[in-house]
Design an enzyme around this catalytic site. Structure first.
Site, PDB file in Angstrom:
ATOM      1  N   ASP A  64       3.801 -62.412  10.598  1.00 36.49           N
ATOM      2  CA  ASP A  64       4.039 -62.599   9.174  1.00 36.49           C
ATOM      3  C   ASP A  64       4.995 -61.500   8.710  1.00 36.49           C
ATOM      4  O   ASP A  64       5.201 -60.499   9.410  1.00 36.49           O
ATOM      5  CB  ASP A  64       2.713 -62.517   8.423  1.00 36.49           C
ATOM      6  CG  ASP A  64       2.884 -62.693   6.932  1.00 36.49           C
ATOM      7  OD1 ASP A  64       3.716 -63.515   6.528  1.00 36.49           O
ATOM      8  OD2 ASP A  64       2.198 -61.988   6.169  1.00 36.49           O
TER       9      ASP A  64
ATOM     10  N   ASP B  13      -2.552 -66.306   6.825  1.00 39.79           N
ATOM     11  CA  ASP B  13      -2.252 -66.119   8.249  1.00 39.79           C
ATOM     12  C   ASP B  13      -3.438 -66.429   9.146  1.00 39.79           C
ATOM     13  O   ASP B  13      -3.322 -66.314  10.371  1.00 39.79           O
ATOM     14  CB  ASP B  13      -1.814 -64.667   8.505  1.00 39.79           C
ATOM     15  CG  ASP B  13      -0.626 -64.265   7.655  1.00 39.79           C
ATOM     16  OD1 ASP B  13       0.299 -65.095   7.526  1.00 39.79           O
ATOM     17  OD2 ASP B  13      -0.617 -63.145   7.120  1.00 39.79           O
TER      18      ASP B  13
END
Length: 1518
Positions: free
Chosen positions: A632, A1225
């Protein structure tokens, strides 16, 4: 088509709804209408007060007031049926009884089916006729309610007869219906509480839409099978078995205190005690053994033990054969017990936490442990207290019935979520008394969906009020920015949503473990081959004695039968081939590896006080084999600390460069640094036209100030009113404050702010403390600082401990005690001159010593005062808010900023930026916002008409406000440029507005190139009538269920159109320290890195360059397709181009240098087409991605992230690692082979889902390149060594069978055979697997390419197993036949011969281990010495003390004879040297002639150290 009556009802409903909930004064009313509305409100308040306080009480025989108890279900009391009482409409499905001698007699079962309510509806389910009997429609078929509508059978004469079958108000989804089903016309949803039915139902089902997500199936009417009846605790054979999808919760204080659990209406619900442990005291042994028997190797050895008890096969002593299994099972059990003990300690701490629960007998709150909490209890919570169960909100300290919770520990989101009391309780906040609450809660059955909750609150009058997620406080969330709340427990313990979502650690299998299991299967095959050969040899040897008897066997034998029995004997004596102890050694090895990772000081972050944690102990070696990393961006590569850098207003760009002040706030966890204003912007916003009194702001200055107003109000930021005070202590006792009045927490005037916060001295301010500034009549008074001991009251409960404000967490001085609950401060809406309304419980606690009559008078007087104060506040609310003579208390940081609590760092940065320009957000309530303006110290109040929340599809947020004193309604919007710019109002091409937009767009492109996060601000002035029409239509959509989400988005989009551009902002999200170096090292290690982000491409590309994911030498490839065909064409074009370039370079005709490395950029829309399974573009896309050095995916959703991980892992067969820090995530982290969570600013959800936890991204380099390399290398070499030593030992036994007629005899003592793996050779493999460093850490970090040792799996490959077997085969032949030749033609005994072979094998194994060790330490030496010492020490004790132990053949004094024999020592020396010499020679030649990369690095390092002079840094060598 809807009937005329339905259309009339719809119009009436819209009018009523507009009158009730439309923003006031949208349309001018006459004075008479306003007075009439005020009279109606007063009558409603009096009616509510009368209903709450004047409940009729029936006196019992003993003079005590008789309680009324309410139970769910259809019960019959005497001759009265619930639902037909004379007092009015009854509660649907509920019986009301008294606590006298009446008994409960369940009503007989319905004659045709079930009557059931599972919903938010408003009518009785069991229809009752005039004579108290169920009407006909209730007797036939089934009737279900799954919705918010009213469900009643048509009364006689209504013209709507009900036929046989099912009448159902059902589901939002498609249903699977029985064959032959016919749907009758569906009636429209009525809008009134008692609208008549307009549809006739025939045979079959009548359906209506609702929120149910179930699949419709016919209900079972027969009893369940006997095995289900036994498993159900409260099953009643008189009732038809029904698995209810809802629950009815009754307040516990309305039930007699001594009611048995079986008769209690809430008795079937679980308690609040939790247990996350696997075992109990009684279940530990059987359950742990059952779990261990799931491992095939354990079952195999249990089978060996049982086989050894067969007399004909008995090869060993029965007790001796059990030693390996008992040892392995015991070690594993101790390890599991230790892990379970830690979970038990955590459970005990949580269960013993205390909260305050209402006790109906004493009519006060009492301190109760969480484990004693029950469904139906009313709970009182204070600010910062953790919610103990899932609670339905009934009362808050806020007069609007609003509270805020932090769900960081639940879903990882750090933003504050707003919750509201049940509809209808907002007006009763000041008069709510728990003892008067007798309503029932009808709610969904427990589910894992965190934000799905539907139900109804059923009042005694029969009214049904819908309840939803907005009314529910979830367990493990924390109350914030609210003095106190009260609510009823709906779900408790393991039925709460947080516990249902707690799935515990997952079991992952590493690549090494999978390869090891394959090799174990080969070991089994080799074992079977040896056993078959031995059995055939035994049969052939016995069959050769045909004409004369078999030697040493004085009886006849059957050769075939003996051969079969000998096969099982070989299974027993060769069992060491299956490495049972290998599993235990691997588990101990991984535990120690995790321990060293956890305690590595280089992986500890002193700023956040966090260290690396391992949550999955069985995949440590996977860290050394990672081939692909998915990362991420926001919060993982960046700080997620947003800093306001640039803004553009009217086309002019205003820069805010980094300052020295930001370094003071650089510490992780610190608040956002104060913003130093841009002088140019400060001057432009104060430009005036004219001189003197008639001067006014220029249009540019007005636009700038309106832009700042958008920054201040278009958000969900809360102005914290800390410290929040609760008069009730942890024990439920009300403690009075010494002063009669308490200060009101509202904002000061802007003129006061200039005195409170010295802006020019911000740089010199280095301390951070909280100060309380008291303002009287607009003049600041020197208030005392907030005492460090202000939370010292009531240290008896941990759960009510308030935490310091979020903005001060990083600099709060350490206290010697744990702060606890503080008293309540009055609400912002309190009357300045009067005493704030006290909670009702305050009067009850003080009146315990007063007579009942005096107590009743006190209660009545307090209620009258509360109502008067409440109505007065409602009438004069606006006047109070702008009253400048009241006392105001503002809690601020040292730099003067209020304590803001924001949903995201972006919003906090915007509000702080507006504050820096004197546009200060002073106070926010659900309906009003108070803003201090920069001009002339004005304070402006905005009335909130509607908030359009942010969502990922719209990518924007809006707020509709009206400035107090005006009729102008304005929509303010902020959002992504891709969402706002297309919906701006059309303008001519060369108009000033068009030129302004072009200038703004140029600045936005510049911001994106600089890596800034862009937000665009816009507005729209709304016409009152247009907004009223939109609002009425929007209310209709909110009440609908068909395509509700899409229709809501369309409704928002209709309002968010024709906007006027105000400006834009650029916010910097800085890279974390060490990110570029870490990414460069990982790429140098050969790991592919993909960054998946939701940012726009320009911003993400700039961050990629800054993070060294992209370099200037790379060729950038962008995939931005808007259709499937375009995506396919672009991918094929780039693949063809790469193929041609490669062919050209290979031929050599091209004079240009070698082609540049490539970087791929893909946006979210293109990913949508690529990842669609129907498009079949995934293989070609992966082929293109493999040809690129790095990949950047922009505008990607969480599901796209997870799917990308899946396709790379499965299609390319690569070992993947995903790293992230937010809840978005989690899917990606769980999909990858190794998941890493960053414990950053976005909560704990990613951490809880991850296998490893890091505090910073930079620690990933050391975790993979150092610890990952070591874990893989150590474990792989340890496994291979284990296979080697076991195979060598087994082959020795097999060679002896050639000389004993394949009889299954062994030449060594059985105790040696059992203890060889468990004791004599157990420590050296552990030393290799934990402490052997093939390459030192500093060299691994300097030479990242060494990581390919594990990435390519070169240490443990499939053929390495067979090479190890060949080596063990050779060594076993040498050891056996050297001893055989040495003792040839001698009278040596079998036990002496066997002891010599055992000792030779042990020495050869240990020398082999010494060759494998790469870094000698004291631990390695100790492990080898202990192995030798344990063997000889055991032999001495065993051979000197055991003449005949365990029923085994005697080996008394054999070891001492060996000590005295020179042949014994010579055999050991010769066999060891000859056996190990080939491996030693091979290792030496390989290291000298063709060393691997690790060896080269070590040799170069040694040469460099040798060249250095110990004194001057130079050494001259000849």
């Amino acid at each position: 088509m809807p009937s005329t009556n339905t259309e009339d009802l719809r119009r009436k409903f819209l009018v009523v709804q507009q009158q009730r909930s439309a923003p006031p004064n949208l349309v001018s009313d006459t004075l008479a209408q306003q007075q009439q509305q005020q009279q109606q409100q007063q009558q409603q308040q009096q009616h509510l007060h009368t209903m709450m306080t004047t409940t009729p009480m029936v006196m019992g025989a003993n003079g005590e007031p008789e309680r009324t108890y309410v139970f769910p279900g259809t019960h019959q009391v005497g001759n009265t049926v619930a639902g037909s009482m004379s007092g009015g409409p009854g509660i649907p499905g509920v019986a009301i009884i008294s606590s006298g001698n009446s008994t409960l007699n369940p009503a007989g079962p319905s004659r045709g089916g079930h009557a059931r309510s599972v919903s938010h509806g408003g009518g009785a389910i069991v229809a009752v006729g005039a004579g108290g009997r169920p009407i006909k429609s209730a007797m036939k078929g089934h009737q279900r309610a799954f919705s918010q509508g009213q469900i009643t059978d048509s009364p006689p004469g209504s013209g709507a007869p009900a036929g046989r079958g099912h009448s159902r108000v059902g589901s939002k989804t498609d249903f699977i219906l029985p064959p032959g089903h016919k749907d009758e016309p569906v009636r429209e949803r009525e809008f009134g509480p008692s609208a008549p039915s307009s549809a006739t139902s025939g045979r079959g089902h009548s359906r209506q839409a609702s929120r149910s997500e179930s699949i419709y199936t016919l209900r079972r009417t027969e009893a369940p099978p006997w095995w289900k009846r036994i498993s159900l605790c409260n099953y009643n054979t008189n009732d038809k078995f029904e698995e209810r999808s809802y629950r009815m919760v009754v307040p516990n204080h309305t039930v007699p205190p001594k009611t048995p659990k079986r008769e209690h209406p809430n008795g079937q619900f679980v308690g609040n005690k939790i247990r996350t442990t696997k075992y109990t005291l009684l279940s530990f042994i059987p359950k742990n053994l059952l779990e261990q028997f799931h491992r095939v190797a354990n079952l195999y050895f249990i089978f060996i033990v049982l086989l050894n008890w067969v007399p004909a096969i008995n090869a060993f002593g029965k007790e001796v054969a059990m030693i390996p299994v008992i040892f392995v099972l015991g070690v594993t059990a101790v390890k599991d017990l230790f892990e379970d003990r830690r979970r038990r300690a955590s459970d005990k701490r949580i269960n013993n936490t205390t909260c305050r629960v209402y006790d109906g007998e004493t009519e006060r709150y009492k301190k109760t442990k969480w484990q004693d909490l029950r469904v139906g209890d009313i709970v009182h919570l204070s600010n910062n207290e953790t919610v103990p169960a899932d609670i339905l909100l009934l009362r808050t300290s806020d007069p609007h019935g609003v509270c805020y919770i932090d769900t960081c520990d639940l879903d990882g989101e750090t933003n504050l979520k707003r919750r509201e009391v049940v509809r209808g309780f907002t007006e009763m906040q000041n008069i709510f008394v728990p003892s008067k609450f007798t309503s029932f809660v009808e709610a969904d059955a427990p589910t894992t969906k965190l934000y799905r909750f539907h139900g109804a609150l059923i009042h005694p009058t029969g009214e049904r009020v819908p309840i939803s997620t907005e009314c529910l406080l979830l367990r493990e969330s924390r109350l914030k920015n609210t003095d106190y709340i009260e609510g009823i427990v709906v779900y408790a313990g393991h039925e709460t949503k947080s516990m249902l979502n707690n799935s515990g650690p997952r079991y992952k299998r590493s690549q090494v473990e999978q390869q090891m299991n394959i090799d174990v299967i080969w070991c089994v095959i080799i074992l079977l081959i040896l056993c078959v050969v031995g059995a055939i040899g035994c049969t052939m040897w016995l069959g050769s004695f045909v004409n004369f008897p078999v030697p040493y066997l004085p009886f006849d034998v059957n050769a075939a039968l003996e051969g079969m029995l000998t096969f099982w004997t070989y299974i027993i004596i060769l069992q060491v081939m299956i490495p049972l102890s290998l599993y235990v050694t691997i588990e101990l090895c991984k535990i120690l590896q995790v321990y060293h990772i956890h305690n590595n000081i280089d992986l500890y972050d002193a700023d956040t006080n966090k260290q690396t944690e391992c949550r999955a102990m069985n995949i440590t070696e996977e860290l050394g084999q990672i081939q692909h990393i998915f990362s991420d961006k926001t919060g993982t590569l960046t700080e997620n600390k947003m800093i306001f850098r640039r803004c553009v207003v009217n086309g002019a760009d205003y820069n805010h460069p980094p300052s020295e002040l930001e370094k003071l706030y650089a510490k992780p966890g610190a608040p956002a640094p104060p913003l130093l204003p841009n002088e140019s912007l400060h001057d432009d916003m104060q430009q005036l036209v004219g001189v003197g009194v008639g001067a006014y702001l220029t249009p540019n200055a007005q636009c700038i100030q309106e832009f700042l107003v958008v920054l201040a109000i278009c958000n969900t930021v809360i102005v914290s009113a800390a410290p929040h005070r609760d008069l009730m202590n942890a024990s439920g006792i009300i403690e009075l404050q010494q002063s009669a009045t308490s200060p009101t927490t509202v904002g000061p005037s802007p003129s006061t702010l200039k005195h409170v916060r010295p802006r020019r001295n911000l740089v010199s301010t280095t301390t951070t403390t909280t100060t309380a500034t008291t303002i009287m009549n607009g003049t600041p008074q020197p208030g005392a600082g907030v005492l460090a001991d202000r939370y010292s009251l009531l240290p008896e409960s941990r759960s009510v401990t308030p935490s310091p404000p979020p903005n001060l967490l990083f600099a709060m001085p350490a206290q010697s005690h744990q702060p606890t609950l503080s008293p309540i401060s009055s609400s912002p809406e309190s009357t300045p001159g009067s005493e704030s309304p006290s909670p009702p419980m305050k009067n009850k606690a003080l009146s315990n010593s007063i007579s009942p009559t005096g107590r009743a008078k006190a209660v009545i007087n307090s209620k009258i005062t509360s109502i008067a104060t409440f109505l007065n506040a409602k009438t004069h609310g606006k006047r109070m808010k702008i009253n400048q003579t009241k006392t105001q208390t503002i809690y601020r940081t040292a730099d003067g900023r209020p304590l803001y609590e924001a949903e995201s760092p972006d919003e906090l940065a915007l509000v702080n930026a507006a504050y820096s320009y004197d546009c200060c957000l002073l106070n926010r309530s659900p309906n009003h916002i108070l803003v201090g303006m920069p001009t002339a110290g004005a304070t402006v109040e905005y009335e909130i008409l509607k908030i359009l929340p942010f969502d990922s599809s719209r990518k924007c947020m809006s707020i509709v406000v009206r400035q107090t004193g005006t009729q102008e309604i304005i929509l303010y919007t902020k959002g992504a440029d891709s969402s706002i710019m297309p919906v701006l109002a059309p303008c001519p091409h060369n108009s000033p507005e068009c030129l302004l937009r072009e200038q703004t767009q140029q600045q936005l492109d510049r911001y994106a190139r600089e890596g800034l996060r862009i937000l665009v601000m816009a507005k729209r002035t709304l016409n009152a009538s247009d907004y009223t029409d939109w609002w009425a239509h929007h209310q209709d959509i909110e009440m609908s269920h068909e395509n509700r989400e899409r229709r809501l988005r369309d409704s928002f989009a209709k309002l968010e159109s024709n906007l006027t551009l105000l400006g834009a902002t650029g916010i910097e999200d800085r890279l974390q320290d060490g990110v570029p170096e870490t990414i460069a090292s990982l790429i140098a290690a050969g790991i592919s890195i993909w960054v998946l982000t939701g940012d726009k491409p320009e911003t993400a590309i700039n961050i990629a360059y800054s993070a060294k994911l992209f370099t200037q030498q790379m060729e950038l490839i962008k995939l931005t397709a808007r259709s499937r065909d375009a995506a396919e064409t672009a991918i094929n074009f780039y693949l063809t181009e790469m193929k041609n370039a490669k062919a050209t370079n290979s031929v050599g005709y091209c004079l240009t240098p070698r082609s540049k490395p490539r970087a791929l950029v893909v946006d979210g829309k293109t990913l949508t087409f690529i990842l669609d399974p129907k498009s079949k573009l995934v293989p070609t896309f992966l082929k293109l991605a493999k040809a690129c050095s790095s990949v950047l995916c922009c505008r990607s959703t969480p599901l796209q992230k997870a799917y990308l991980v899946k396709v790379v892992k499965e299609e390319l067969n690569l070992r993947t690692l995903a790293i992230g820090d937010g809840a978005n995530d989690v899917s990606m982290i769980q999909m990858a082979d190794v998941g890493v969570g960053i414990s950053g600013q976005e909560g704990m959800q990613a951490v809880m889902a991850a296998d490893f936890t890091l505090s910073r991204f930079r620690y990933l380099e050391r975790l993979l390149l150092s610890h990952g390399y070591w874990c893989y290398d150590r474990l792989a070499r340890m496994i291979l060594y284990f296979f080697y030593k076991n195979a060598a030992f087994v082959f020795l036994i097999f060679w002896y069978q050639l000389y004993c007629g394949f009889s299954g005899s062994v030449m060594m003592d059985q105790m040696y055979l059992m203890l060889y793996n468990l004791l004599f050779t157990s420590l050296p493999p552990l030393a290799i697997g934990v402490y052997d460093n093939r390459v030192p850490e500093d060299l691994l970090l300097k030479n990242p390419y060494l990581y390919k040792n594990g990435r390519l799996g070169v240490v443990y490959r499939p053929h390495d197993f067979w090479l190890i077997l060949l080596d063990s085969l050779y060594q076993s032949l040498v050891i056996f036949f050297v001893a055989l030749c040495a003792y040839a033609e001698s009278d040596v005994g079998i036990w002496e011969f066997g002891t010599t072979i055992t000792a030779s094998c042990l020495f050869a194994n240990l020398v082999h281990c010494a060759i494998e060790i790469r870094s000698w330490t004291v631990l390695h030496v100790i492990s080898i010495v202990i192995s030798l010492g344990s063997f000889y020490l055991f032999s001495i004790v065993y051979n000197s003390m055991c003449v005949n132990c365990f029923g085994l053949p005697s080996t008394y004094w054999v070891i001492f004879k060996c000590f005295a024999s020179a042949v014994h020592w010579l055999v050991i020396l010769l066999s060891t040297v000859v056996a190990v010499l080939p491996r030693l020679v091979l290792t030496t030649v390989r290291t000298s002639m063709c060393p691997d990369d690790s060896t080269k690095v070590i040799l170069n390092s040694k040469r460099e150290r040798t060249r250095e002079s110990p004194i001057m840094g130079l050494r001259i060598r000849l």
